[in-house]
Write an enzyme that holds these catalytic residues in place. Structure first.
Site, PDB file in Angstrom:
ATOM      1  N   LYS A 233      -8.664   2.140   1.699  1.00  0.00           N
ATOM      2  CA  LYS A 233      -7.930   0.895   1.952  1.00  0.00           C
ATOM      3  C   LYS A 233      -7.407   0.310   0.640  1.00  0.00           C
ATOM      4  O   LYS A 233      -7.740  -0.804   0.244  1.00  0.00           O
ATOM      5  CB  LYS A 233      -8.828  -0.103   2.690  1.00  0.00           C
ATOM      6  CG  LYS A 233      -8.047  -1.106   3.540  1.00  0.00           C
ATOM      7  CD  LYS A 233      -8.993  -1.894   4.428  1.00  0.00           C
ATOM      8  CE  LYS A 233      -8.294  -2.999   5.209  1.00  0.00           C
ATOM      9  NZ  LYS A 233      -7.408  -2.477   6.254  1.00  0.00           N
ATOM     10  N   GLU A 269      -1.103   6.707  12.351  1.00  0.00           N
ATOM     11  CA  GLU A 269      -1.501   5.297  12.438  1.00  0.00           C
ATOM     12  C   GLU A 269      -0.294   4.418  12.672  1.00  0.00           C
ATOM     13  O   GLU A 269       0.835   4.791  12.355  1.00  0.00           O
ATOM     14  CB  GLU A 269      -2.172   4.841  11.132  1.00  0.00           C
ATOM     15  CG  GLU A 269      -3.589   5.271  10.935  1.00  0.00           C
ATOM     16  CD  GLU A 269      -4.251   4.515   9.790  1.00  0.00           C
ATOM     17  OE1 GLU A 269      -3.879   3.348   9.549  1.00  0.00           O
ATOM     18  OE2 GLU A 269      -5.138   5.084   9.136  1.00  0.00           O
TER      19      GLU A 269
END
Length: 655
Positions: A233, A269
């Site tokens: 992330k 995603e």
């Protein structure tokens, strides 16, 4: 009595919280013991549960200044020590900070909920801590321990407990940030790191609330590439999605669904969340394969679905299978569990099952029930923040990375050259003598106006500058040279300006005009004009990690392209590269711009690198004075330094 007590407490908090967004943490002389006492006093008032003057029905998902943020620091080779609560306010960073220049940073997202009895619940913060540690290892950063991370999040929730929305009205969104805050000039990890936890009350992530999403399958741009940073992330993963996302939203879509970068066949995603498909009793989601983030909500939904009797598969999902599904939904800390009403792929639109009878609604009801303390938490996912004692004394430290500047250090009356060991400069960030830097701003939809010189020093940013996925930035590099007669020259700054404009378009940012950027360099060089080893390189061919993918941002000089290199489709628009190509043509060499195989590289006579920072540097093949590299660089350097005639008008004289 009750209203008076609430007013008293609110005044107490307001007396120590930030009065405006221009607050500077480091200059406040904030006392951590006073903070602990203020927070403790606030926590004693069980009836002062929620902040007044907040429209809980229309929170949205926007940064809202709360009372406190948590800050913790460490050096590159050290460990994070105990942090402290600070009033919410802007943060100061060195303009050479690793996070600003090379995108060295990670973020997390966690939510805190208020139960009907007033108690607060944190949902699985240990999983976010573990994920941050994995990301920090990939990005060459130290990270807080799991206990330190969870402790920091708990204290941030307690300090901002009045901002936790009433039950069913939303949540307190926590944004832990880990960034390279120390100054660095070359592409390398920062020497100092800062961990921050922010808090903001939020409700639904998407502007349409709980309406089913309308997704667009993106087949031009990539989100991530194999061996890149898609599985961690890092802040650099999010700015790259904005071009495609903005284009899709302008066409009426909610968000973008990305395909794999190699085959353009398998779904991966949505811009900021994972995706699931449902077909009968089967639920499938893309496997964690190095390009997909291991979402905490994703893992929870998998476990809940299995408990509900569904057969869950983690595997590659072709886009054709997606379009044939009964139901599609997305998961993420920010978005929760969001149903997808339709998906458009290559002008074909398919609608999916939504509503109260959908599998998505069933799973979301269970998840939200656990998060809000309505359903039994059999897995021990929730954490209950405990009130802390005022005897806990936080270690005090300055948040800012102060560079020691001393105006009295000017020892040259004519200000021509500074007192510097010019033979051992290296390539490190050095505060320049008159400490001037040029700054210019503009609003999102506006134009850059006239900038100005400012004394060199740390720059102040809202901590929310890093909070949202819209974090983005571009960097350029150019050099100024001093001629023998003392005049100053800058090499091809107009090309850097053009490179920045290309990158700004890709990253959905306004950009200074070419004239504005060139003009900005002129006073910057003049204000710092007192400041002005070539061993062959030894390179390693990297097979495990990738620098960029074909549909990504490798062709623009985005700061996020550099942080993954510390642990790296095409070459971006390089000024030195173009100059060497043109010089080589004039010297009679045949120059080809094409694909080069690794075998061909290893069988060549000579290899060299170019760039504004490295100049033209040889790699260990033929490296003598008769090398082509030496011939071309002599010409380039002669032009840059005003020794050889500049027939191409590449050089701009500073006056």
């Amino acid at each position: 009595m009750l209203n008076g007590r609430r007013l008293c407490l609110r005044n107490l908090v307001e007396s120590v919280r930030v009065g405006s967004s221009l607050f500077k943490v480091v200059r406040r002389g904030y006392n951590s013991v006073a903070a602990a006492q203020a927070v403790s006093s606030q926590s004693l008032a069980s009836d002062a549960e929620c902040a007044a003057d907040v429209d809980w029905e229309n929170l949205g998902f926007n940064p809202r200044p709360t009372d406190y943020m948590y800050i913790m620091k460490c050096a590159k080779e050290g460990n994070f020590e105990e942090g402290q609560l600070n009033p919410y306010g802007n943060i100061e960073l060195s303009p050479y900070a690793g996070v600003l220049n090379y995108g060295q940073g990670l973020l997390e997202g966690i939510k805190a909920y208020r139960k009907e009895d007033g108690r607060l619940l944190l949902f699985r913060p240990d999983q976010n801590a573990i994920r941050m540690k994995m990301g920090a290892e990939r990005m060459c950063m130290p990270s807080p321990s799991v206990d330190q991370f969870v402790h920091a999040v708990k204290q941030t929730v307690l300090a901002n407990k009045r901002w936790v929305p009433p039950p069913g009205k939303g949540s307190l969104y926590l944004r832990p940030l880990l960034m390279g805050s120390g100054p660095v000039l070359g592409v390398a990890p920062a020497q100092e790191f800062t961990f921050i936890v922010l808090a903001s009350p939020v409700s639904n992530y998407f502007k349409d609330g709980y309406a089913p999403l309308n997704l667009y399958v993106e087949d031009e741009f990539d989100r991530a590439s194999p061996r890149g940073t898609g599985s961690v992330k890092t802040i650099s993963n999010y700015a790259t999605v904005m071009k495609a996302q903005s284009r899709a939203k302008n066409r009426g879509f909610s968000d973008v669904l990305y395909l794999d970068s190699q085959n353009k066949r398998y779904i991966e995603e949505v811009a900021a969340c994972n995706i699931f498909i449902v077909k009968g009793n089967m639920i499938a989601t893309p496997a964690i394969n190095g390009t997909i983030l291991a979402g905490v909500t994703r893992r929870c939904i998998i476990e809940i679905a299995q408990d509900h009797g569904y057969h869950v598969e983690e595997r590659s999902i072709p886009v054709d299978e997606l379009m044939d599904a009964d139901e599609v939904f997305c998961t993420g800390t920010a978005v929760g569990v969001a149903s997808v009403g339709s998906i458009t792929y290559r002008n074909k639109r398919v609608e999916f099952r939504t509503g109260a009878q959908a599998v998505c609604a069933e799973l979301n009801t269970t998840l939200v029930g656990i998060q809000r303390g309505i359903l039994e938490d059999k897995n021990g996912w929730n954490y209950v923040p405990r009130e802390f004692c005022t005897k806990n004394r936080y270690k005090c430290f300055d948040f800012c990375t102060h560079l020691h500047v001393d105006v009295a250090g000017c020892r040259c009356s004519n200000a021509e050259c500074a007192d510097v060991d010019w033979n051992n400069l290296g390539f490190n960030a050095m505060p320049t003598d008159y400490y001037y830097m040029y700054t210019m701003k503009c609003p999102k939809e506006g134009n850059f106006e006239q900038g100005q010189l400012n004394p060199y020093g740390n720059i102040e940013l809202s901590p929310h500058a890093f909070r949202r996925p819209e974090y983005m930035g571009l960097s350029e590099g150019t050099k100024a040279y001093r001629k023998e007669d003392g005049r100053l020259l800058v090499s091809r700054p107009d090309q850097n300006a053009m490179s920045m404009k290309i990158g700004a378009d890709r990253m959905c940012m306004p950009c200074p005009s070419i004239d504005q950027l060139v003009h900005a360099l002129n006073p910057t060089v003049l204000a710092n004009k007192r400041w002005e080893g070539f061993a062959p390189l030894n390179l390693y061919v990297e097979f495990e990690f990738d620098r960029a993918s074909h549909g990504g941002t490798g062709v623009v000089k985005m700061i996020s392209n550099f942080a993954p290199v510390g642990h790296k489709m095409g070459p971006y628009f390089k000024v030195s590269r173009r100059s060497i190509v043109e010089i080589a043509h004039r010297h009679g060499y045949r120059v080809q711009e094409r694909h080069i195989t690794l075998d061909e590289l290893m069988d060549t006579y000579e290899v060299f690198c170019t760039g504004p920072a490295v100049g033209v540097d040889v790699v260990e093949f033929r490296t003598c004075a008769q090398a082509v590299c030496t011939e071309l660089y002599t010409t380039l350097l002669g032009m840059q330094r005003g020794i050889i005639e500049d027939k191409n008008a590449w050089i701009i004289e500073i006056d």
